[in-house]
Scaffold this motif. Structure first.
Motif, mmCIF file in Angstrom:
data_model
loop_
_atom_site.group_PDB
_atom_site.id
_atom_site.type_symbol
_atom_site.label_atom_id
_atom_site.label_comp_id
_atom_site.label_asym_id
_atom_site.label_seq_id
_atom_site.Cartn_x
_atom_site.Cartn_y
_atom_site.Cartn_z
ATOM 1 N N ALA A 86 -25.372 98.155 -91.577
ATOM 2 C CA ALA A 86 -25.057 96.779 -91.933
ATOM 3 C C ALA A 86 -23.940 96.235 -91.061
ATOM 4 C CB ALA A 86 -24.672 96.707 -93.410
ATOM 5 N N GLN A 87 -23.096 97.126 -90.510
ATOM 6 C CA GLN A 87 -21.974 96.671 -89.714
ATOM 7 C C GLN A 87 -22.312 96.628 -88.225
ATOM 8 O OE1 GLN A 87 -18.768 99.269 -90.726
ATOM 9 N NE2 GLN A 87 -18.668 98.585 -92.874
ATOM 10 N N VAL A 88 -23.440 97.238 -87.798
ATOM 11 C CA VAL A 88 -23.814 97.248 -86.391
ATOM 12 C C VAL A 88 -24.351 95.876 -85.987
ATOM 13 C CG1 VAL A 88 -25.388 98.208 -84.681
ATOM 14 C CG2 VAL A 88 -24.296 99.707 -86.361
ATOM 15 N N VAL A 89 -23.815 95.315 -84.903
ATOM 16 C CA VAL A 89 -24.240 94.002 -84.407
ATOM 17 C C VAL A 89 -25.131 94.195 -83.179
ATOM 18 C CG1 VAL A 89 -23.476 91.813 -83.426
ATOM 19 C CG2 VAL A 89 -22.196 92.860 -85.314
ATOM 20 N N ALA A 90 -26.253 93.443 -83.137
ATOM 21 C CA ALA A 90 -27.190 93.564 -82.020
ATOM 22 C C ALA A 90 -27.768 92.198 -81.675
ATOM 23 C CB ALA A 90 -28.304 94.542 -82.375
ATOM 24 N N ASP A 91 -28.374 92.135 -80.485
ATOM 25 C CA ASP A 91 -29.069 90.919 -80.031
ATOM 26 C C ASP A 91 -30.555 91.090 -80.216
ATOM 27 O OD1 ASP A 91 -26.635 90.052 -79.342
ATOM 28 O OD2 ASP A 91 -26.985 89.936 -77.175
ATOM 29 N N ARG A 92 -31.253 89.951 -80.421
ATOM 30 C CA ARG A 92 -32.710 90.000 -80.528
ATOM 31 C C ARG A 92 -33.324 88.718 -79.958
ATOM 32 N NH1 ARG A 92 -36.357 89.355 -86.003
ATOM 33 N NH2 ARG A 92 -38.395 89.426 -84.971
ATOM 34 N N PRO A 93 -34.258 88.853 -78.991
ATOM 35 C CA PRO A 93 -34.963 87.662 -78.500
ATOM 36 C C PRO A 93 -36.125 87.334 -79.439
ATOM 37 C CG PRO A 93 -35.639 89.577 -77.246
ATOM 38 C CD PRO A 93 -34.603 90.057 -78.237
ATOM 39 N N ILE A 94 -36.273 86.070 -79.773
ATOM 40 C CA ILE A 94 -37.360 85.634 -80.657
ATOM 41 C C ILE A 94 -38.134 84.517 -79.958
ATOM 42 C CG2 ILE A 94 -37.930 84.578 -82.874
ATOM 43 C CD1 ILE A 94 -35.529 85.922 -84.079
ATOM 44 N N GLY A 95 -39.432 84.691 -79.877
ATOM 45 C CA GLY A 95 -40.254 83.661 -79.238
ATOM 46 C C GLY A 95 -41.710 84.071 -79.164
ATOM 47 N N PRO A 96 -42.592 83.152 -78.788
ATOM 48 C CA PRO A 96 -42.249 81.774 -78.428
ATOM 49 C C PRO A 96 -41.962 80.911 -79.661
ATOM 50 C CG PRO A 96 -44.613 82.081 -78.280
ATOM 51 C CD PRO A 96 -44.041 83.421 -78.604
ATOM 52 N N VAL A 97 -40.908 80.102 -79.558
ATOM 53 C CA VAL A 97 -40.562 79.168 -80.623
ATOM 54 C C VAL A 97 -41.044 77.783 -80.198
ATOM 55 C CG1 VAL A 97 -38.687 78.093 -81.915
ATOM 56 C CG2 VAL A 97 -38.563 80.523 -81.298
ATOM 57 N N PRO A 98 -41.908 77.124 -80.985
ATOM 58 C CA PRO A 98 -42.408 75.800 -80.589
ATOM 59 C C PRO A 98 -41.287 74.760 -80.572
ATOM 60 C CG PRO A 98 -43.117 76.345 -82.814
ATOM 61 C CD PRO A 98 -42.487 77.579 -82.267
ATOM 62 N N LEU A 99 -41.312 73.899 -79.549
ATOM 63 C CA LEU A 99 -40.302 72.854 -79.408
ATOM 64 C C LEU A 99 -40.697 71.617 -80.207
ATOM 65 C CD1 LEU A 99 -39.135 72.744 -75.688
ATOM 66 C CD2 LEU A 99 -37.701 72.966 -77.705
ATOM 67 N N GLU A 100 -39.756 71.083 -80.950
ATOM 68 C CA GLU A 100 -39.953 69.812 -81.626
ATOM 69 C C GLU A 100 -39.062 68.776 -80.949
ATOM 70 O OE1 GLU A 100 -39.084 70.470 -85.695
ATOM 71 O OE2 GLU A 100 -40.726 71.901 -86.014
ATOM 72 N N TYR A 101 -39.301 67.489 -81.256
ATOM 73 C CA TYR A 101 -38.455 66.467 -80.641
ATOM 74 C C TYR A 101 -38.288 65.275 -81.569
ATOM 75 C CZ TYR A 101 -42.854 64.077 -79.462
ATOM 76 O OH TYR A 101 -44.087 63.465 -79.516
ATOM 77 N N THR A 102 -37.154 64.611 -81.392
ATOM 78 C CA THR A 102 -36.934 63.339 -82.072
ATOM 79 C C THR A 102 -37.364 62.254 -81.094
ATOM 80 O OG1 THR A 102 -34.646 63.369 -81.257
ATOM 81 C CG2 THR A 102 -35.035 64.143 -83.497
ATOM 82 N N PRO A 103 -38.335 61.396 -81.449
ATOM 83 C CA PRO A 103 -38.893 60.426 -80.500
ATOM 84 C C PRO A 103 -37.885 59.348 -80.113
ATOM 85 C CG PRO A 103 -39.725 60.035 -82.706
ATOM 86 C CD PRO A 103 -38.943 61.297 -82.780
ATOM 87 N N PRO A 104 -38.150 58.652 -78.997
ATOM 88 C CA PRO A 104 -37.263 57.559 -78.588
ATOM 89 C C PRO A 104 -37.156 56.493 -79.674
ATOM 90 C CG PRO A 104 -38.786 58.127 -76.825
ATOM 91 C CD PRO A 104 -39.241 58.869 -78.042
ATOM 92 N N THR A 105 -35.966 55.943 -79.818
ATOM 93 C CA THR A 105 -35.750 54.900 -80.818
ATOM 94 C C THR A 105 -36.534 53.643 -80.468
ATOM 95 O OG1 THR A 105 -33.539 55.773 -81.205
ATOM 96 C CG2 THR A 105 -33.985 53.563 -82.018
ATOM 97 N N LYS A 106 -36.681 53.347 -79.167
ATOM 98 C CA LYS A 106 -37.411 52.166 -78.732
ATOM 99 C C LYS A 106 -38.881 52.339 -79.072
ATOM 100 C CE LYS A 106 -37.534 48.982 -74.823
ATOM 101 N NZ LYS A 106 -37.205 48.783 -73.387
ATOM 102 N N SER A 107 -39.423 51.446 -79.878
ATOM 103 C CA SER A 107 -40.749 51.641 -80.463
ATOM 104 C C SER A 107 -41.892 51.599 -79.460
ATOM 105 C CB SER A 107 -40.997 50.582 -81.550
ATOM 106 O OG SER A 107 -40.930 49.279 -80.989
ATOM 107 N N ASN A 108 -41.704 50.929 -78.315
ATOM 108 C CA ASN A 108 -42.816 50.827 -77.360
ATOM 109 C C ASN A 108 -42.846 51.970 -76.360
ATOM 110 O OD1 ASN A 108 -40.549 50.042 -75.908
ATOM 111 N ND2 ASN A 108 -41.660 48.581 -74.650
ATOM 112 N N LEU A 109 -42.017 53.000 -76.589
ATOM 113 C CA LEU A 109 -42.051 54.180 -75.724
ATOM 114 C C LEU A 109 -42.798 55.313 -76.415
ATOM 115 C CD1 LEU A 109 -38.444 54.353 -74.210
ATOM 116 C CD2 LEU A 109 -40.526 53.527 -73.127
#
Length: 313
Positions: free
Chosen positions: A32-55
């Motif tokens: 429980a005290q041992v610290v390690a790294d772990r790669p996780i993927g592929p993680v799908p990318l999400e996005y917040t769309p442009p605020t300008k409605s015609n884009l």
């Protein structure tokens, strides 16, 4: 006394259990005290769309990433890839174009973020627009033998196109393909409108309104046809001392159509008169044909005539 206790099986079993529990607790506490790294993927990318409605977002490359997290071994081994959020903020974009934007990551409680690969993505954003275009009706195939397509019509003449301006500008024509192959009677049918580019391929991301129209095809039995010769008709005479040595007509034969009785009565068709009065040199001209009543040309309506004129003697 200790020797007698050790000789008791029950006591030995209890001591063994206590030792095992102690060792398990020690190992668990250590992991429980041992610290390690772990790669996780592929993680799908999400996005917040442009605020300008015609884009609108046309593409994001790549659309997945690999996230490196760090934490206690037990914690990171239990992390589900769906618990990690990777996203791109596009709210600040105000114009169409290609952008390189950073990837932002959110990781579960009990773990920490190390890095993300790649840490930036290429985003293509385009402006939405509309366009109005005439509709072209295009017959597909040929009617049954002995029949011909005389007319294609539709009550809808124009269509409205909407989509990214880059794609809208690629549209060369809006086509409604009407299947007439093998048909031997007139018909009316719903057909799809296609936005095509100059190479006759459908342009993606473009919506056409209406999506379908009603097209009418007039198909009738083809009238009888006949191939006849062409005779050039002349008027007047060359100048004194000159003569006509040759008359050439191209094409020499044409196809005529009409009622059976009308074309049966025709063996040749004539050109309008070509005036050679007083000419001292050859004459070339494109001249119309004169068809008898009830007869017409299938394709050829005029011919090329060359009258060769040379000095006599």
């Amino acid at each position: 006394m200790m020797d007698r206790l050790l000789e008791n099986d029950t006591i030995l079993k209890i001591i063994s259990l206590i030792v095992a529990l102690f060792l398990w607790f020690q190992v668990t506490s250590t992991n429980a005290q041992v610290v390690a790294d772990r790669p996780i993927g592929p993680v799908p990318l999400e996005y917040t769309p442009p605020t300008k409605s015609n884009l609108t977002v046309m593409s994001m490359n790549p659309n997945t990433v690999t996230v490196q997290i760090k934490g206690p071994v037990q914690s990171i081994n239990q992390v589900n890839p769906h618990a990690i959020a990777a996203f791109v903020d596009m709210q600040g974009l105000t114009h169409s174009g290609t952008y390189t934007l950073p990837v932002r990551v959110s990781v579960p409680t009990g773990t920490s973020f190390v890095n993300v690969v790649p840490n930036k993505v290429t985003v293509v954003v385009d402006e939405m627009g509309t366009r109005h275009m005439n509709i072209n009706l295009r017959p597909i195939g040929s009617p049954a033998p002995g029949y011909e397509l005389q007319q294609l019509t539709s009550n809808t003449q124009t269509a409205t196109l909407s989509g990214p301006t880059t794609d809208l500008n690629m549209v060369h024509e809006v086509v409604a393909e009407v299947p007439v192959g093998g048909r031997d009677a007139s018909f009316q049918e719903q057909v799809i409108l296609l936005p095509l580019n100059a190479d006759d391929r459908v342009v993606q991301h473009v919506q056409v309104s209406p999506a379908m129209i009603s097209a009418s095809a007039t198909i009738k039995k083809r009238p009888p046809e006949k191939v006849v010769g062409v005779v050039a008709k002349l008027s007047g005479h060359p100048a004194s001392g000159y003569q006509i040595t040759n008359i050439r007509v191209r094409p020499a034969n044409v196809t005529i159509t009409g009622s059976q009785s009308a074309i049966n009565a025709v063996s040749v068709v004539y050109t309008i008169p070509i005036n050679v009065s007083g000419d001292t040199s050859s004459v070339s001209a494109a001249v119309p044909l004169v068809f008898p009543s009830g007869v017409s040309g299938v394709k050829q309506q005029d011919v090329s005539v060359t009258v060769t004129i040379t000095k006599a003697g």
